[in-house]
Design an enzyme around this catalytic site. Structure first.
Site, mmCIF file in Angstrom:
data_model
loop_
_atom_site.group_PDB
_atom_site.id
_atom_site.type_symbol
_atom_site.label_atom_id
_atom_site.label_comp_id
_atom_site.label_asym_id
_atom_site.label_seq_id
_atom_site.Cartn_x
_atom_site.Cartn_y
_atom_site.Cartn_z
ATOM 1 N N CYS A 2 0.836 -1.194 0.000
ATOM 2 C CA CYS A 2 0.000 0.000 0.000
ATOM 3 C C CYS A 2 0.878 1.253 0.000
ATOM 4 C CB CYS A 2 -0.954 0.109 1.187
ATOM 5 S SG CYS A 2 -2.054 -1.285 1.332
ATOM 6 N N ARG A 27 3.957 -0.248 -4.733
ATOM 7 C CA ARG A 27 3.652 -0.776 -3.405
ATOM 8 C C ARG A 27 2.323 -1.521 -3.353
ATOM 9 N NH1 ARG A 27 6.798 1.610 0.481
ATOM 10 N NH2 ARG A 27 5.300 1.012 2.057
ATOM 11 N N TRP A 74 -2.708 -2.742 -1.636
ATOM 12 C CA TRP A 74 -2.352 -4.144 -1.811
ATOM 13 C C TRP A 74 -3.174 -4.864 -0.752
ATOM 14 C CZ3 TRP A 74 -0.205 -8.211 0.992
ATOM 15 C CH2 TRP A 74 0.250 -9.292 0.227
ATOM 16 N N ASN A 100 -1.689 2.077 5.716
ATOM 17 C CA ASN A 100 -0.803 1.042 5.177
ATOM 18 C C ASN A 100 -0.361 0.191 6.359
ATOM 19 O OD1 ASN A 100 1.324 -0.427 4.045
ATOM 20 N ND2 ASN A 100 2.758 1.274 4.205
ATOM 21 N N GLY A 101 -0.664 -1.111 6.307
ATOM 22 C CA GLY A 101 -0.280 -1.985 7.421
ATOM 23 C C GLY A 101 -1.410 -2.932 7.764
ATOM 24 N N GLU A 486 17.412 -17.594 -8.260
ATOM 25 C CA GLU A 486 16.972 -16.243 -8.599
ATOM 26 C C GLU A 486 16.374 -16.203 -10.017
ATOM 27 O OE1 GLU A 486 16.261 -13.625 -7.170
ATOM 28 O OE2 GLU A 486 16.389 -12.041 -8.657
ATOM 29 N N LYS A 490 12.601 -15.020 -10.806
ATOM 30 C CA LYS A 490 12.303 -13.908 -11.720
ATOM 31 C C LYS A 490 11.287 -14.341 -12.766
ATOM 32 C CE LYS A 490 13.502 -11.352 -10.218
ATOM 33 N NZ LYS A 490 14.087 -10.667 -9.110
ATOM 34 N N GLU A 493 7.702 -14.901 -11.129
ATOM 35 C CA GLU A 493 6.972 -13.731 -10.619
ATOM 36 C C GLU A 493 6.487 -12.804 -11.728
ATOM 37 O OE1 GLU A 493 9.162 -11.108 -7.989
ATOM 38 O OE2 GLU A 493 10.980 -11.424 -9.130
ATOM 39 N N HIS A 509 18.033 -36.577 -7.643
ATOM 40 C CA HIS A 509 17.337 -37.055 -6.448
ATOM 41 C C HIS A 509 15.846 -36.725 -6.512
ATOM 42 C CE1 HIS A 509 21.130 -38.129 -4.638
ATOM 43 N NE2 HIS A 509 21.610 -36.957 -5.017
ATOM 44 N N LYS A 608 6.057 -4.240 -4.033
ATOM 45 C CA LYS A 608 7.510 -4.094 -3.906
ATOM 46 C C LYS A 608 7.987 -4.165 -2.461
ATOM 47 C CE LYS A 608 11.485 -2.852 -5.806
ATOM 48 N NZ LYS A 608 12.014 -4.064 -6.444
HETATM 49 C C1 F6R Z 1 11.667 -10.485 -6.121
HETATM 50 C C2 F6R Z 1 11.558 -9.482 -5.091
HETATM 51 C C3 F6R Z 1 11.235 -9.926 -3.710
HETATM 52 C C4 F6R Z 1 12.076 -9.129 -2.690
HETATM 53 C C5 F6R Z 1 11.620 -9.474 -1.261
HETATM 54 C C6 F6R Z 1 12.479 -8.782 -0.238
HETATM 55 O O1 F6R Z 1 11.983 -9.914 -7.346
HETATM 56 O O2 F6R Z 1 11.702 -8.315 -5.328
HETATM 57 O O3 F6R Z 1 11.423 -11.299 -3.553
HETATM 58 O O4 F6R Z 1 13.414 -9.443 -2.882
HETATM 59 O O5 F6R Z 1 10.290 -9.095 -1.103
HETATM 60 O O6 F6R Z 1 12.392 -7.397 -0.359
HETATM 61 P P1 F6R Z 1 13.485 -6.447 0.266
HETATM 62 O O7 F6R Z 1 14.757 -6.713 -0.448
HETATM 63 O O8 F6R Z 1 12.969 -5.060 0.033
HETATM 64 O O9 F6R Z 1 13.584 -6.801 1.709
#
Ligand code: F6R
Length: 613
Positions: A2, A27, A74, A100-101, A486, A490, A493, A509, A608
């Protein structure tokens, strides 16, 4: 999770709030809304969907008013529809709130209010909060400032809130605990936002509200800040260094693509001033006084989530390999709830782009209680993690706005590498010549990434072949195992294709059962590390008909004969190779997602900054 924006001053509030919400859309983007106060009425406009949907809806509505609040959501409590969108009204319609929260005890508060006759329209915890403020304000016959303060003493959970009151066109109340809030201080005007991006256009002077603080923000007065336990505070004004360019797309079609291409520059910025050009000595100013503590630590415990957790794994390999310091890497969300053993001689290092991730913050709080030394590697200056830790280093990647993390990941690896190399040098666990060799390689990384970025068209063509796949397997070993994790994250997501990352040798395995002619397998097979072993794993895949995309070192011949597609990356020190091998994987995910019509900057269901558990 949010985004919130508020304005009070002489300008028209609506355009400032809408522009701010667009900047905060990373956000959350389930629904959006604004409340504007003009004369004696509160006008609330809200819509399910993105901020642009709200804008279209509001096009022919009354958007006057010089004070207002706005929110991009969100969803946590209640589906993302118009009714659950913020702002929410009090029962008598005199107050409106953005939040937000999460209010954890909202259910019991709601029941108590319902018994008193309050009726609720939405399923949100936020509506309960504003009804409670209304209830206490009427019951105590007090100011809004005091009513909000009293209520915040009753709620359990996290919040950043702004509350406006009908008939009061020159001030509002803001408060925070566990969710970020920045106040922009202008001439006869104030701005409030979840981060500084909606504010920098108007003022560089900001006050970061601390946890448990509440502010009365009146356009013609100094900020009036106190704690929720009623202790007066003096606001400290910081000067923002953020530039407007850094939060715009700069000619790219998406923030994600811009941020992938920005990586050479972000790495240069992260290295700047940290390697002496003559002596090659590393200085990380933020941890200078803690170097001995790190060297003498029983363990470094890295806590992080998602992509930052993957960077942490690479950090573990670097610290153990180079500086022989024992490292454990923990998902912050597991660590905080599993009664971990933490000793005074442990260093707990949180890695976080946003510096606001709720689980990482809670893991640090736990470590603080146990007396450990707390360090942070964060990107957002002034965020909660850097403020909680004893020391740390920023990544200087610049604002990362695309929800999928790219440049934050590479710069986190850079800072971890600097720390590990520095400690190794100080401890004498690597030779002087090895030290200089690694530093030379480190300084060459930006130009090597530039070279890989030139392969964008080749990677796009490979993406075209695989865009309809339903599953992917990513394999890597050693330093490149976290890169496989990773790469898979990527892809899933942003393209919504199921993908798994695996240590290449573990494939036999279990996951090998998945391999058939339809299964694309991305394998990282660079020359250093366990090259021969990875080649054997590739042969195992090939024997079962899997379609192979391999990331190889320039000039490789063996893997080229086995794989269907190869993407070359320049050679480097093994421990730095993730900085290179990860780039083609970012581009591959990006192109596949785009070809599938996905919004790469705002993938569904994600946000984010994960400020809720
Ligand atoms: C994936 C991504 C998330 C963040 C995770 C941690 O692309 O962006 O997996 O890495 O939410 O976020 P931070 O780094 O802000 O603690």
């Amino acid at each position: 999770m949010c985004g919130i924006v508020a304005y009070v001053g002489e300008q028209k509030a609506y355009p400032i709030i809408i522009k701010g919400l667009q900047r905060l859309e990373y956000r959350g983007y389930d629904s959006a809304g604004v409340a504007l106060l003009e004369n004696k009425s509160i006008e609330i406009l809200k819509q399910a969907g993105k901020v642009s949907d709200l804008e279209s809806y509001a096009a022919n509505k009354n958007t006057n008013g010089h004070i207002g609040i706005g929110h991009t959501r969100w969803a946590t409590h209640g589906v993302p529809n118009e009714i659950n969108a913020h702002p929410h009204n009090s029962g008598d319609g005199k107050l409106a709130i953005i939040h937000n929260g999460i209010i954890e005890n909202y259910d019991s508060l709601k029941k108590a209010l319902q018994e008193k006759g309050h009726q609720f329209e939405s399923d949100t915890d936020t509506e309960v909060l504003i009804h409670l403020i209304e209830d206490i304000k009427n019951h105590e016959n007090c100011s809004l400032f005091e009513a909000v303060r009293l209520v915040l003493n009753e709620v359990i959970g996290a919040y950043a809130i702004v509350v406006i009151e009908k008939g009061t066109t020159d001030e509002f109340i803001a408060a925070r605990k566990g969710s970020p809030l920045v106040i922009g201080v202008g001439e006869g005007e104030y701005f409030v936002a979840s981060d500084a991006s909606p504010i920098i256009e108007y003022t560089r002077n900001v006050v970061y509200l601390e946890d448990g603080e509440i502010a009365r923000i009146n356009k013609s007065e100094e900020l009036d800040i106190k704690t929720i336990s009623n202790v007066k505070k003096t606001p400290y004004i910081h000067e923002l260094e953020l530039s407007l360019d850094s939060i715009e797309k700069g000619g790219f079609s998406s923030f994600m693509l811009k941020e992938i291409f920005e990586q050479p520059k972000s790495i240069i910025d992260t290295l700047r001033g940290r390697i002496n050009p003559t002596t090659k000595e590393i200085t990380l100013g933020g941890i200078l006084n803690y170097e001995q503590k790190i060297i003498n630590a029983d363990r470094i415990i890295i806590v992080a989530c998602g992509t930052s957790w993957h960077a942490g794994l690479i950090g573990e390999y670097l610290f153990e390999d180079l500086s022989r310091i024992s490292v454990e890497v923990e998902y912050a969300s597991e660590f905080r709830y599993r009664n971990p053993i933490i000793n005074k001689n442990d260093v707990v290092l949180a890695i976080s782009q946003s510096g606001e991730t709720a689980d990482s913050l809670a893991a640090l709080e736990l470590a603080k209680e146990k007396g450990a030394t707390l360090l942070g590697i964060c990107n957002v200056v002034g965020s909660s993690i850097p403020r909680l830790t004893h020391a740390g280093s920023y990544t200087h990647a610049g604002p990362e706005i695309g929800v999928a993390s790219t440049k934050a990941f590479t710069t986190q690896i850079i800072v971890l590498a600097l720390m590990a190399i520095k400690m190794a040098h100080k401890k004498g666990t690597i030779t002087i010549s090895k030290y200089h060799e690694i530093i030379t390689e480190l300084e060459l990384i930006p130009e090597k990434i530039e070279k890989i970025l030139k392969k964008n068209d080749q990677i796009e063509k490979i993406a075209e072949k695989f865009k309809n796949a339903t599953n992917f397997l990513y394999l890597g070993r050693g330093y490149n195992f976290p890169v496989a994790l990773e790469g898979a994250l990527k892809l899933k997501e942003i393209s919504y294709i199921h993908a798994e990352g695996y240590p290449a040798a573990e494939m036999k395995h279990g996951p090998i059962a998945l391999i058939d002619d339809n299964m694309p397998i991305v394998v990282i097979a660079t020359k250093k590390g366990n090259y021969d072993k990875v080649v054997s794993n590739i042969q195992e895949v090939k024997a079962r008909g899997g379609r192979l995309i391999a990331i190889v070192t320039e000039g490789d011949k063996t893997v080229k004969e086995l794989a269907d597609y190869c993407i070359e990356v320049p050679d480097s020190f093994d421990g730095l190779s993730p900085l290179l091998t990860n780039i083609p994987l970012q581009l591959l995910s990006y192109h596949i997602a785009l070809m599938r019509g996905c919004n790469v900057d705002m993938p569904r269901n994600l946000a984010k900054s994960v400020t809720v558990e």
